[in-house]
Design a protein around this motif. Structure first.
Motif, PDB file in Angstrom:
ATOM      1  N   ASN A   1      -0.064   4.788   1.468  1.00  0.00           N
ATOM      2  CA  ASN A   1       0.112   5.095   2.890  1.00  0.00           C
ATOM      3  C   ASN A   1       1.391   5.874   3.172  1.00  0.00           C
ATOM      4  O   ASN A   1       1.645   6.258   4.303  1.00  0.00           O
ATOM      5  CB  ASN A   1       0.134   3.805   3.715  1.00  0.00           C
TER       6      ASN A   1
ATOM      7  N   GLN B   1       0.832  -1.203   0.000  1.00  0.00           N
ATOM      8  CA  GLN B   1       0.000   0.000   0.000  1.00  0.00           C
ATOM      9  C   GLN B   1       0.870   1.258   0.000  1.00  0.00           C
ATOM     10  O   GLN B   1       1.115   1.866   1.023  1.00  0.00           O
ATOM     11  CB  GLN B   1      -0.935  -0.007   1.217  1.00  0.00           C
TER      12      GLN B   1
ATOM     13  N   ASP C   1      -6.595   1.107   4.780  1.00  0.00           N
ATOM     14  CA  ASP C   1      -7.231   2.329   5.280  1.00  0.00           C
ATOM     15  C   ASP C   1      -6.475   2.944   6.455  1.00  0.00           C
ATOM     16  O   ASP C   1      -7.057   3.612   7.299  1.00  0.00           O
ATOM     17  CB  ASP C   1      -8.672   2.019   5.704  1.00  0.00           C
ATOM     18  N   ALA C   2      -5.162   2.768   6.498  1.00  0.00           N
ATOM     19  CA  ALA C   2      -4.376   3.245   7.633  1.00  0.00           C
ATOM     20  C   ALA C   2      -4.196   4.760   7.658  1.00  0.00           C
ATOM     21  O   ALA C   2      -3.955   5.337   8.698  1.00  0.00           O
ATOM     22  CB  ALA C   2      -3.005   2.581   7.632  1.00  0.00           C
TER      23      ALA C   2
ATOM     24  N   ALA D   1       9.000   3.369   8.275  1.00  0.00           N
ATOM     25  CA  ALA D   1       8.008   2.289   8.202  1.00  0.00           C
ATOM     26  C   ALA D   1       6.594   2.854   8.155  1.00  0.00           C
ATOM     27  O   ALA D   1       6.295   3.858   8.788  1.00  0.00           O
ATOM     28  CB  ALA D   1       8.161   1.372   9.407  1.00  0.00           C
ATOM     29  N   TYR D   2       5.744   2.201   7.402  1.00  0.00           N
ATOM     30  CA  TYR D   2       4.341   2.578   7.284  1.00  0.00           C
ATOM     31  C   TYR D   2       3.476   1.336   7.456  1.00  0.00           C
ATOM     32  O   TYR D   2       3.902   0.238   7.144  1.00  0.00           O
ATOM     33  CB  TYR D   2       4.045   3.177   5.900  1.00  0.00           C
ATOM     34  N   SER D   3       2.245   1.554   7.865  1.00  0.00           N
ATOM     35  CA  SER D   3       1.300   0.449   7.943  1.00  0.00           C
ATOM     36  C   SER D   3       0.944   0.007   6.530  1.00  0.00           C
ATOM     37  O   SER D   3       0.841   0.827   5.618  1.00  0.00           O
ATOM     38  CB  SER D   3       0.028   0.900   8.669  1.00  0.00           C
ATOM     39  N   ASN D   4       0.727  -1.279   6.343  1.00  0.00           N
ATOM     40  CA  ASN D   4       0.301  -1.780   5.039  1.00  0.00           C
ATOM     41  C   ASN D   4      -1.201  -2.026   5.000  1.00  0.00           C
ATOM     42  O   ASN D   4      -1.719  -2.612   4.077  1.00  0.00           O
ATOM     43  CB  ASN D   4       1.069  -3.060   4.676  1.00  0.00           C
ATOM     44  N   GLU D   5      -1.917  -1.564   6.018  1.00  0.00           N
ATOM     45  CA  GLU D   5      -3.374  -1.673   6.025  1.00  0.00           C
ATOM     46  C   GLU D   5      -3.945  -0.691   5.008  1.00  0.00           C
ATOM     47  O   GLU D   5      -3.547   0.477   4.981  1.00  0.00           O
ATOM     48  CB  GLU D   5      -3.937  -1.359   7.412  1.00  0.00           C
TER      49      GLU D   5
END
Length: 96
Positions: free
Chosen positions: A53, A50, A68-69, A62-66
């Motif tokens: 994000n 993603q 809708d984060a 680092a980033y969330s891979n969700e």
């Protein structure tokens, strides 16, 4: 690798070409591994990365891979930052 053991891993990141600046969208990412008894790299897994994000595209963090984060406001700020990065006359070279 046997159970209850430690393994040293060397991680290498690559992109399709130098100075690659990704788009703010989902990209297919692939993890490859090199097994000790083989000379060629083998595909371990593929997953949706993603990149929408990424809220600070000039910084490696680092980033969330969700999916809708990031909020809509955060995405708008990230898109503006990415546009600014793409508009630079001499973009920073990709370290890979």
């Amino acid at each position: 690798m046997t159970g209850r053991s430690a393994v040293q891993v060397f991680v290498e990141f690559s992109t399709p070409f130098p100075n690659f600046i990704p788009e703010h969208r989902e990209h297919q990412a692939m993890v490859e591994c090199k097994l000790g008894h083989k000379k060629q790299w083998a595909e371990l897994l593929k997953f949706p990365l993603q990149l929408g994000n990424i809220t600070s595209p000039a910084t490696y963090i680092a980033y969330s891979n969700e999916p809708d984060a990031v909020t809509a406001k955060g995405r708008a700020a990230a898109s503006a930052a990415l546009y600014s990065l793409r508009s630079e006359p001499n973009p920073k070279p990709n370290p890979n």
